[in-house]
Each structure stands twice: as structure tokens, then as C-alpha cells.
Design a protein around this motif. Structure first.
Motif, PDB file in Angstrom:
ATOM      1  N   TYR A   1       0.817  -1.220   0.000  1.00 23.56           N
ATOM      2  CA  TYR A   1       0.000   0.000   0.000  1.00 23.56           C
ATOM      3  C   TYR A   1       0.851   1.271   0.000  1.00 23.56           C
ATOM      4  O   TYR A   1       0.326   2.366   0.203  1.00 23.56           O
TER       5      TYR A   1
ATOM      6  N   LEU B   1      -0.100   4.615  -1.639  1.00 20.49           N
ATOM      7  CA  LEU B   1      -1.178   5.439  -1.074  1.00 20.49           C
ATOM      8  C   LEU B   1      -0.668   6.337   0.059  1.00 20.49           C
ATOM      9  O   LEU B   1      -1.340   7.306   0.429  1.00 20.49           O
TER      10      LEU B   1
ATOM     11  N   GLU C   1      -0.421  10.393   0.021  1.00 20.45           N
ATOM     12  CA  GLU C   1      -1.363  10.955  -0.956  1.00 20.45           C
ATOM     13  C   GLU C   1      -2.272  11.988  -0.310  1.00 20.45           C
ATOM     14  O   GLU C   1      -2.598  12.993  -0.895  1.00 20.45           O
ATOM     15  N   TYR C   2      -2.721  11.678   0.901  1.00 24.13           N
ATOM     16  CA  TYR C   2      -3.720  12.522   1.540  1.00 24.13           C
ATOM     17  C   TYR C   2      -3.316  13.074   2.897  1.00 24.13           C
ATOM     18  O   TYR C   2      -3.845  14.069   3.342  1.00 24.13           O
TER      19      TYR C   2
ATOM     20  N   GLU D   1      -3.826   6.481   6.872  1.00 27.09           N
ATOM     21  CA  GLU D   1      -2.543   6.138   6.238  1.00 27.09           C
ATOM     22  C   GLU D   1      -1.375   6.182   7.209  1.00 27.09           C
ATOM     23  O   GLU D   1      -0.307   5.670   6.910  1.00 27.09           O
TER      24      GLU D   1
ATOM     25  N   LYS E   1      -6.788   5.335  -6.435  1.00 25.35           N
ATOM     26  CA  LYS E   1      -6.331   5.965  -5.183  1.00 25.35           C
ATOM     27  C   LYS E   1      -6.966   5.377  -3.919  1.00 25.35           C
ATOM     28  O   LYS E   1      -7.234   6.097  -2.953  1.00 25.35           O
ATOM     29  N   GLY E   2      -7.237   4.086  -3.958  1.00 28.32           N
ATOM     30  CA  GLY E   2      -7.736   3.417  -2.765  1.00 28.32           C
ATOM     31  C   GLY E   2      -9.231   3.520  -2.562  1.00 28.32           C
ATOM     32  O   GLY E   2      -9.758   3.051  -1.550  1.00 28.32           O
ATOM     33  N   TYR E   3      -9.946   4.126  -3.520  1.00 24.75           N
ATOM     34  CA  TYR E   3     -11.407   4.251  -3.367  1.00 24.75           C
ATOM     35  C   TYR E   3     -12.139   2.984  -3.794  1.00 24.75           C
ATOM     36  O   TYR E   3     -13.339   2.867  -3.587  1.00 24.75           O
TER      37      TYR E   3
ATOM     38  N   ARG F   1     -11.476   4.308   2.893  1.00 24.37           N
ATOM     39  CA  ARG F   1     -10.562   4.108   1.770  1.00 24.37           C
ATOM     40  C   ARG F   1      -9.411   3.181   2.195  1.00 24.37           C
ATOM     41  O   ARG F   1      -9.041   3.134   3.365  1.00 24.37           O
ATOM     42  N   LEU F   2      -8.840   2.465   1.232  1.00 24.15           N
ATOM     43  CA  LEU F   2      -7.700   1.596   1.534  1.00 24.15           C
ATOM     44  C   LEU F   2      -6.567   2.423   2.144  1.00 24.15           C
ATOM     45  O   LEU F   2      -6.299   3.507   1.652  1.00 24.15           O
TER      46      LEU F   2
END
Lengths: 111, 418
Positions: free
Chosen positions: A70, A73, A76-77, A82, B185-187, B263-264
Motif C-alpha cells: 500500500y 497510497l 497521498e492525503y 494512512e 487511489k484506494g477508493y 478508503r484503503l
């Protein structure tokens, strides 16, 4: 780019975003490159008890190989979830927060 | 993980497998024991591409026995590898078990994880890094069966070629699956399903380019609603109660769990602990079962597979707040389009469509309903691309929905962080 380097960049990005989302006034990232990357992120930020507890809880996730899957990811946010993936990718992690001084220091070694 | 928690994690990991095996053996009485063995053989020999209801092909007991054995074996591999048991462990085991009711069997699941294992050796990295990609990658198992039972050659050549092709597919899966995450994006929670859809599309296109005709099929059974309702409701109520008691007979913390977007990688076991995860699993499993019954459909291999997958992902991102809007959107689409509520098209889309639940979790009910609406249309049109070789058709469609919708949501909400 090596996976360790990518992981280091992404974890730092993740933490920077997390801290800026919480209105950190100053964020300093120090990366020492030895055999592995050692990272210290320090910040002037206000965290209430609940937020601090949440941060510690997410970062207490045990190192796990699945985190590498992962990896793309991470960063990213800067979202809370995360942080658990970031924690899977590091060891020797420590979180210190001085409430009076509003000083947070997170240090770790990228696996 | 303390001692009692460790026991609970292990207990739950094996529980579903044992429950399915026992249910399979108990229902042998409903049929003839000889029919049970014949049923298992029929399941192995069946062309497994979508849609093949193993309950219809081999009978109730053989189908559940097949699913239970696979869950137990794959759960035990996790224990042997000393994997931490988290939400993704439950999601993968329940997904394997669910799909072992309509496409995965004790013959066709092995080559793809083996290919993933060889990839980890090739990269000099631990298998633990890729094990779940191998588990979810068994979505392409029907391709192994297709080669094994349609190739014009003797048995050993067919066996060798089918396993070899499965291993090759598994070998390249980890790299593709990691890259797929960057697209949605993990969605899309069924990321490997999305990846397998892409691989299946390429495989089917190559076969068709050489004139190979891949027939379609729809084996959809019925008539077991009473016995399967009793089984599923008992299963999910039991799991909920384990969680409820372990959580001090309270809902404490559940409100926090459903606040997560999903989300992942939103691993509820890591984030909120096993007791709340089990409560969530029991609730979503029950709601999914009620949905199938409420729309007048059948509890059979594919629908129970869908229910088990939703329940499994209740440990990895799904909860009622983000799943129900998507189910509502799928249902709304069915009311207004050419499908019927009880048809496989609607029921499977509603169950598996919750793969895109994180969109509802993060952007709200309206986007969730829109996502479900769109998913209903897409999922019924992309199966042709991979010729049914990818069992996670909804994972493929869900990925496409997310790739399409996220930039639109970004534009509407003026968000630059997507």
C-alpha cells in the motif's frame, strides 16, 4: 528509486501533510542516511489529548510487510488511516509531545 | 496482542472455515453421501467463469465443504507464515470462502499464489509482503480451470499448461496490483479485482484474436432460502455477540468506527480493535442477507459469496454508513432500468458494488447513491471484456467507476488533494 528511498519520501510527506492539516506553525524534517534512513520530524503544533492519543495509537501499529503493497497510497492525503500504513514501514519509532511547549517530535528508522 | 486477544483473533480466523465445513457435512443428510463426492468432482470439473453457482453444480454440502476447506487452508497458511492477523486477513479469508461458492475450488486456486510466491523469490523479498495479493489474486482461478478442461491434449499436458499459465499470471500480479492503486487511489476496495479485470481483459483479447471462442454461461440456483437464511443469520448473530461481549456489552466506539471514510487501507482491526470489527461484520452480514431476501432473490452460491465478501470487508473499510448509500444507488438504478430487483444483475451489483463504499464514506450519501447507480450500469457491461475469467467483476467495474468519478468529485468540490 529504491523502495527504502520511496518509503522515506512518502512517510515524510504523510507526516508533513498531517501536521499542516493541524495548523503546525513550524515543521522540520531531518533525514540521516546511514545504512538505512533515520528520520526525525519535529513540529510546533497544538494537539489536544484525544488527537495526541489517536496519533500515538495509529503510529503504534506493528511493522508489517503488507505496508509495502500500500506504499503508493502513503503521503497521498495525509489522512489518519494512512498513518497506520506509514507505521508498518518503520521501526524504532518514538513519539514525544510536550504539551506546554507545543513541541512534537517523531523519530523512526525506515525498515 | 495479549493472550486473550490472540486467542480471539485465531478463533475468528478459523471460525468461518469450520462453520462452512460443518454446515457442508451436516447438510449431507439432505442429499445422498455419494452425491456429495460426485458434487465435489462436478465442482472441480465445472467451467468456472462467471456465473457458475456451485450450489447448483455440486449441491449444497459439496459447495460449502469446498468453501470451508479453502478458508481453513488459507487461514492456516497465514498462521504458518506468522502473519499478524488484522482486518485484511479476515477480508481475504472470507472473500476466498465466498467465491469458493462460485468459481474457486480445491483444484484451481493454487497456481496464482504460487506465481506470487515465485515473484517474491525473484525479488528477494519476503512472501509476507505479497501474500494477500496472492490470496485475492485467486479471482483469476477460472482461467486455470478453463485451460485445464478445454485444451485438446492429454490430462498431464493440460494440467501442466493450466498451472503454468496460472503461475505466470500470479508472477506479474503484485507489480500490477501496486500500480492499480495509483489509478483509483484506494477508493475501490477490491483493488486486486480491478487488477485481475485488466489482466483478464488482456488474456481474453489475446485468445479471441486467435479465434478462440469463450462461451458465456449463467448457472444460478435457488430453493435454499430457508436453510441458508438460518445458517447465515446464526453465523452473523454469533459473530456480533462475540464482538458485543468482548466490547463490554456495549456499542462504545462503534460511532467512531463508522466515521472512517473506508478508503484503503482502513483496517478496522488495527484502528478500532477486533470486538468492534466483529460487531460491524455481524451487522453488515445480516443487512446483506436481509437485502437478498427483501428483493425476493435467492440465497445461492453467488449471493452467499457476495454476503461473505461484504462481511469480510467489514474488517477493511466497509460499514453501514458507507455501504448502504451504494446499495441504495444500485437498487435505484435497477428500479429505473431494464433489470429486475431479484435478478443476478441487481443483487450481485448491490452486494459487491460496496467495493466503492469509500466514495460514500468520504463524500457523503448523495455521491454514494450516484456511485451505486453508475456501478450498476458498468458492472453489467464489463464482464464481456474479461470473458468472466475475473471472478471479481465488481472489483473491475468499481475501479472504473472510481477512476471516472473521483476527478468529477474533485471538480465539483474544488478539492485538489484527490
Amino acid at each position: 528509486m529504491s523502495m527504502e528511498k520511496e518509503a522515506t519520501i512518502r512517510i515524510c510527506t504523510q507526516l508533513i501533510k498531517y501536521l499542516l492539516d493541524r495548523h503546525a506553525e513550524k515543521v522540520v524534517v531531518e533525514i540521516k542516511s546511514d545504512e538505512r534512513y533515520r528520520v526525525t520530524v519535529s513540529a510546533s503544533v497544538t494537539l489536544d489529548e484525544e488527537e495526541e492519543e489517536k496519533l500515538r495509537s495509529y503510529l503504534s501499529t506493528r511493522p508489517q510487510e503488507i505496508g509495502y503493497y500500500y506504499l503508493t497510497l502513503v503521503g497521498e492525503y495525509g489522512a489518519e488511516e494512512e498513518l497506520t500504513v506509514a507505521a508498518m514501514l518503520v521501526d524504532e519509532l518514538s513519539v514525544e509531545y510536550d504539551k506546554e511547549e507545543r513541541r512534537l517530535e517523531i523519530s523512526f528508522r525506515v525498515r | 496482542m495479549n493472550g486473550s486477544n490472540g486467542f480471539l483473533h485465531s478463533f475468528v480466523l478459523y471460525f468461518f472455515g469450520w462453520a462452512f465445513v460443518l454446515f457442508g457435512l451436516l447438510t449431507v443428510d439432505l442429499e445422498h453421501p455419494k452425491k456429495f463426492i460426485e458434487g465435489l468432482i462436478e465442482i472441480v470439473k465445472a467451467p468456472d467463469y462467471l456465473l457458475t453457482d456451485y450450489v447448483q453444480v455440486g449441491g449444497l454440502s459439496a459447495a460449502f465443504f469446498n468453501a470451508g476447506v479453502l478458508m481453513l487452508v488459507f487461514a492456516h497458511i497465514l498462521k504458518l507464515l506468522k502473519m499478524p492477523i488484522t482486518g485484511i486477513s479476515y477480508a481475504s479469508i472470507l472473500t476466498i470462502g465466498g467465491f469458493a461458492l462460485f468459481g474457486k475450488n480445491i483444484f484451481n486456486v493454487w497456481p496464482i499464489p504460487l506465481g506470487v510466491f515465485l515473484y517474491s523469490l525473484y525479488r528477494g523479498e519476503p512472501l509476507q509482503r505479497y501474500i494477500y495479493i496472492g490470496y485475492f489474486g485467486t479471482a483469476l482461478s477460472p482461467f486455470v480451470s478453463y485451460v485445464a478442461f478445454t485444451l485438446h491434449a492429454n490430462f498431464f499436458v493440460r494440467l501442466f499448461v493450466s498451472y503454468l499459465t496460472g503461475i505466470v499470471v500470479g508472477f506479474f500480479l503484485p507489480s500490477l496490483a501496486s500500480h492499480s492503486l495509483t489509478l483509483h487511489k484506494g477508493y475501490n476496495l477490491y483493488n486486486v479485482g480491478f487488477t485481475c479485470g485488466l489482466m483478464g481483459t488482456v488474456i481474453a483479447a489475446i485468445l479471441r484474436a486467435y479465434g478462440v471462442r469463450i462461451p458465456t454461461q449463467s448457472v444460478w440456483g435457488g430453493g435454499n432460502n430457508l436453510v441458508l437464511s438460518a445458517f447465515l443469520f446464526s453465523l452473523f448473530v454469533f459473530v456480533f455477540l462475540i464482538g458485543w461481549f468482548s466490547n463490554g456489552r456495549s456499542w462504545k466506539g462503534y460511532g467512531k468506527l463508522i466515521k472512517h471514510g473506508g478508503r484503503l487501507l482502513t483496517d478496522f482491526v488495527i484502528l478500532e480493535g477486533l470486538p468492534l470489527t466483529l460487531m460491524n461484520l455481524g451487522i453488515l452480514g445480516t443487512v446483506s442477507t436481509l437485502y437478498v431476501l427483501a428483493v425476493g432473490s435467492e440465497l445461492n452460491g453467488p449471493t452467499v459469496g457476495g454476503i461473505m465478501t461484504v462481511a469480510g470487508f467489514a474488517a477493511l473499510g466497509k460499514h453501514p454508513r458507507n455501504s448502504l448509500p451504494v446499495m441504495a444507488g444500485v437498487t435505484l438504478a435497477t428500479i429505473t432500468n431494464s433489470f429486475k430487483l431479484a435478478s443476478p444483475n441487481n443483487v450481485l451489483a448491490a452486494l459487491f458494488g460496496t467495493t466503492v463504499a469509500p466514495i460514500a464514506g468520504e463524500f457523503g450519501v448523495l455521491w454514494g447513491v450516484i456511485t451505486g447507480f453508475l456501478h450498476n450500469a458498468l458492472v453489467n457491461n464489463v464482464g464481456f471484456l474479461h470473458a468472466g475469467f475475473n471472478l471479481y467483476n465488481n472489483g473491475f467495474a468499481g475501479g472504473l467507476v472510481a477512476v471516472f468519478l473521483i476527478p468529477i468529485i474533485k471538480a465539483v468540490h474544488k478539492r485538489e488533494d484527490l
